[in-house]
Every structure is written in structure tokens, then in C-alpha cells.
Design a protein around this motif. Structure first.
Motif, PDB file in Angstrom:
ATOM      1  N   PRO A  61     -84.956  12.847  91.397  1.00 46.66           N
ATOM      2  CA  PRO A  61     -86.222  13.117  92.079  1.00 46.66           C
ATOM      3  C   PRO A  61     -87.423  13.264  91.151  1.00 46.66           C
ATOM      4  CG  PRO A  61     -84.960  15.148  91.908  1.00 46.66           C
ATOM      5  CD  PRO A  61     -84.145  14.071  91.232  1.00 46.66           C
ATOM      6  N   VAL A  62     -87.240  13.085  89.856  1.00 48.38           N
ATOM      7  CA  VAL A  62     -88.313  13.397  88.901  1.00 48.38           C
ATOM      8  C   VAL A  62     -89.124  12.160  88.525  1.00 48.38           C
ATOM      9  CG1 VAL A  62     -88.852  14.336  86.630  1.00 48.38           C
ATOM     10  CG2 VAL A  62     -86.994  15.336  87.989  1.00 48.38           C
ATOM     11  N   ALA A  63     -90.360  12.116  88.987  1.00 46.59           N
ATOM     12  CA  ALA A  63     -91.296  11.058  88.584  1.00 46.59           C
ATOM     13  C   ALA A  63     -91.582  11.202  87.097  1.00 46.59           C
ATOM     14  CB  ALA A  63     -92.595  11.188  89.379  1.00 46.59           C
ATOM     15  N   ALA A  90     -86.674  19.571  97.122  1.00 48.37           N
ATOM     16  CA  ALA A  90     -87.188  18.791  95.983  1.00 48.37           C
ATOM     17  C   ALA A  90     -86.560  17.398  95.937  1.00 48.37           C
ATOM     18  CB  ALA A  90     -86.925  19.532  94.682  1.00 48.37           C
ATOM     19  N   LYS A 114     -88.558  15.372  98.226  1.00 51.82           N
ATOM     20  CA  LYS A 114     -89.933  15.258  97.719  1.00 51.82           C
ATOM     21  C   LYS A 114     -89.985  14.231  96.590  1.00 51.82           C
ATOM     22  CE  LYS A 114     -94.313  16.170  97.412  1.00 51.82           C
ATOM     23  NZ  LYS A 114     -94.761  15.694  96.125  1.00 51.82           N
ATOM     24  N   GLY A 115     -88.939  14.201  95.787  1.00 48.19           N
ATOM     25  CA  GLY A 115     -88.898  13.257  94.680  1.00 48.19           C
ATOM     26  C   GLY A 115     -88.660  11.813  95.135  1.00 48.19           C
ATOM     27  N   ASP A 143     -92.290  11.048  96.033  1.00 49.95           N
ATOM     28  CA  ASP A 143     -93.094  10.879  94.812  1.00 49.95           C
ATOM     29  C   ASP A 143     -92.838   9.523  94.156  1.00 49.95           C
ATOM     30  OD1 ASP A 143     -94.051  13.480  95.083  1.00 49.95           O
ATOM     31  OD2 ASP A 143     -92.808  14.324  93.478  1.00 49.95           O
ATOM     32  N   LEU A 194     -92.835   5.874  97.348  1.00 45.01           N
ATOM     33  CA  LEU A 194     -94.043   5.448  98.073  1.00 45.01           C
ATOM     34  C   LEU A 194     -95.074   4.971  97.052  1.00 45.01           C
ATOM     35  CD1 LEU A 194     -94.332   8.152 100.882  1.00 45.01           C
ATOM     36  CD2 LEU A 194     -93.185   5.936 100.922  1.00 45.01           C
ATOM     37  N   THR A 231     -98.592  12.419 103.943  1.00 51.57           N
ATOM     38  CA  THR A 231     -97.663  11.419 103.398  1.00 51.57           C
ATOM     39  C   THR A 231     -97.449  10.279 104.405  1.00 51.57           C
ATOM     40  OG1 THR A 231     -96.562  13.154 102.113  1.00 51.57           O
ATOM     41  CG2 THR A 231     -95.366  11.064 102.398  1.00 51.57           C
TER      42      THR A 231
END
Lengths: 234, 234
Positions: free
Chosen positions: A46-48, A107, A110-111, A114, A117, A172
Motif C-alpha cells: 500500500p505504500v506509494a 491503510a 487507502k494504498g 493512492d 488511481l 476519491t
């Protein structure tokens, strides 16, 4: 209809997973094609970060959205992002299926937002809200939570759930152009009987069988604003 | 005052990082003690999962908040969570410092919230809002974003930024008992001059020097609700 369900729950046997399965069965029974991205099962990252691009427009300084735009053109998006983006563009209906963590998405999900999209496809420049890159598609948020229904709404202790979900529903999904349907909510899930859970599953099935009759939620349209995005007189 | 700054930005040289550094310098110059959790630099794991507990109350079925409560008592929280929780409990002021991604926190920071604000310490039962486990502490959100200031507010295209930040300001920080200060916002950051950025840094410095004069935002108090959390007559 082509449907992508993005599911994020740390417990594989959760009631949230039962909602996911209900959606798969119901929608397939109606003749729709369904794909599921089960983010925990996929061990989704999930980490951009800078690692999301195999080549960079500016290797010295990361502006994530700018690199997304280049990454789309030059096919240098990380394979896990490209794969999810392809599913997203394939789908006519996106379902985000998750337990409410801190009045918002875990998260893990959410990731997904992030990273998947991406600017240049889903939005960019003046392409947002009704002009968003995903306009013409529908989105549904289906959530489980611990709170009781009377704790939400005008005057209730937490206010309307839709207000808590505003960054997802409006910021979003509506932002990238989706027609956003009213969320499906299963209340107080950890504390209710199996019978009450079955009621939620049945209610969800019935909603899914009649989604095409639903009117989407109302959000801003760019025609209500001028070139600099100041509101026009009504 | 003891201050914990939780910072999450994928670019180490970002303007958001400059805000973090400004806060460290300004607060230390005033004699405060400051710790920084730089989540990207720490390679923080944002994913709430069964791995967060070295022993489980129910190894067959994960209810995350229940395991948090046991984990606190039995000291079986994952070391990275325990370390952040210790910092959080040490602090009188928490600053969340991040770029707005999708009108909310990057997944990296959302996962700090999901994992560190443990049930049984930060909230639980009737301990939330003004009765939350972290009451008596202050919290400040300092954010950077691409949008212009006129795109936010009543009637503006995105509505008030505070409404978009509601799950964080009210649903998270106020929920666990913090006195939540008005967010510090640096607008349109990717597109502005160095001079304009310096103005934001200066404005932030001045705010930080006078935080003790500020009145917190207003949120529900449990005394306004009955035992079942229905609103009492005003």
C-alpha cells in the motif's frame, strides 16, 4: 456488466468477506463478469513510493502524480499497479468492500487508492468530478462497522456516516468521475446474531440485484464553476 | 512540552519535510523536547494484521481491536507498534505532518493510525471524544496540498477542507481525546515560488510559537448523550 470488487480485511473468514462472496455470487448469477482484488490475500503493497516507477522523469526529486503521468505513457508503472489499473479500466462497476477503520478505509485499501488511481488516466488538469477520467462507471462502497446505526446521522454522536466517508465518496470516487451509489452499511457487526448478519447479506443481495434502478449521489459538476474553479452564480 | 511529530512523505527533500524541520527547530528553540517518527525513513509497516500480536486471544479468528486490548495487557504487541505507542503516550503534543493524498492521509500514515492507536489505551467502551484515552494532550495536523485555497470552503468546488479531513480531525484525533487545533495548511505547494514557500514556513513558525494561546476545535462531548449514546435534549 464487468465488476471489480476490491476487498481489504485482515481476517479471511470475516463477515466483510461474506459480503464480498455475496456480491460475487449475486452478480455472477445475474450474468455479470466479476473480478476480485483481495488485497490482504495478494499481499498488496500500500505504500506509494519512488519504487513505483521503473524509470523516472525526475530521478532527483519525486513528485508522485507527475511520475504517474509519465509512467502511464512510458509503461513504467510498477507491474502490481498496472495490473490493478487494467482491472479498474475494464470494470463498469467498482465495489470497495472493507471494514471501517477510524471512520475510513484500512491503510491497505487507502494504498490501493493512492497507487492505482493514477494521474493522467483517472484524473488530471480539468478532468475531475463529472469530467473525471472514470466517468461513465459506477462505484459502490460496502462497509462493515462496530457502531450502531443511531450513532450516525444528523445530531447523532458521530454525525452522518456519509460525512465521515466524504474523502472516499466525494474526494476519491466522485472526483475521478464515478457515479457513486449510496454506501451499503452493515452496522454493529461484531456484536450481532447470525440471524442479523443473514439479514444484512439478504439486504445486500437485494440491492445488488437492482443497482441499475438506483440514482447516484449528487456531487459538484464542473459546469457550476468558472475556468479558475470559482463558483458561477446559480 | 513533549512533542511527537509523525511525518509521512515519499520524497525526503519535500516541502512537507521542510515543515517537519521547521517544527523541530522552532519547538526545540522554545525548550520543548521533540521526537520525530519519519515513517518512510523507518520503513514503517502500515498494514494491520494478525502478525501484530505475538500471542492471540483467539488464534482462529482475528478481531483486531480485541487483540489490541489483550496485546496491551500481555505486552504482546509487535515491537514497532509498542515503540510508537510509547512515544505517543510520552507526548503532550502530537503533530501529524503529511501531504494530502486523496483528501486524506497517505496510506503510510493511515497505517500508523490503524496500528498505533490501540484499543484499551487510546479508546474503548465509553472512553472516546472528551473521555478518550489521550485526553489532556493536544494534536495538530499540518498538511501540504496541490489545490488552491479558493477551491475549499463553503460553496467552493471541494467544500471546506476541514470537512474532507473530518475522519482524521474528529473521527480519529478528537475521538481518542485530543484537543485538536485548527490544521495548518500550505496550499498549492507544487506550483508556488520559493518565496511563497518561505512565507508558509514563517507562518508555521509563528503559529508553533503561540500554540498555547489557541483554542481547540469543538467536537461532541459524551455528556451531551445518554447511556445508549442517543443525544440528550439541549
Amino acid at each position: 456488466m464487468k465488476v471489480l470488487i476490491v476487498h481489504a480485511h485482515p481476517e479471511p473468514k470475516s463477515f466483510t468477506a461474506a459480503l464480498r462472496d455475496q456480491a460475487v455470487t449475486t452478480l455472477e448469477d445475474q450474468g455479470h463478469e466479476v473480478q476480485v482484488s483481495d488485497l490482504y490475500a495478494m499481499n498488496w503493497n500500500p505504500v506509494a513510493s519512488a519504487d513505483d516507477f521503473s524509470s523516472r522523469e525526475n530521478p532527483e526529486y519525486l513528485v508522485y502524480a507527475l511520475e504517474q503521468r509519465l509512467g502511464v505513457k512510458s509503461q513504467s508503472l510498477a507491474p502490481d499497479i498496472q495490473q490493478e489499473l487494467d482491472k479498474l479500466l475494464w470494470a463498469d462497476l467498482l465495489i470497495l468492500n472493507f471494514p471501517i477503520f477510524w471512520f475510513s478505509a484500512p491503510a491497505m485499501l487507502k494504498g490501493w487508492i493512492d497507487r492505482v488511481l493514477v494521474s493522467g488516466v483517472c484524473y488530471g488538469g480539468k478532468r475531475f468530478y463529472d469530467q473525471g477520467g472514470l466517468s461513465g462507471k459506477k462505484a459502490l462502497v460496502s462497509v462493515t462497522l462496530g457502531g450502531r446505526e443511531h450513532m450516525f446521522g444528523d445530531g447523532a454522536i458521530h454525525g452522518p456516516l456519509e460525512d465521515m466517508l466524504r474523502p472516499i465518496l466525494r474526494g476519491t470516487l466522485a472526483y475521478v468521475g464515478f457515479d457513486v451509489l449510496e454506501p451499503f452499511v452493515a452496522w454493529h457487526v461484531p456484536y450481532i446474531s447470525d440471524e442479523a448478519r443473514k439479514e444484512f447479506l439478504l439486504g445486500y443481495q437485494q440491492r445488488l440485484q437492482h443497482l441499475s434502478d438506483e440514482q447516484p449521489m449528487v456531487f459538484p459538476r464542473l459546469s457550476q464553476f468558472d475556468e479558475a474553479l470559482y463558483p458561477l452564480p446559480v
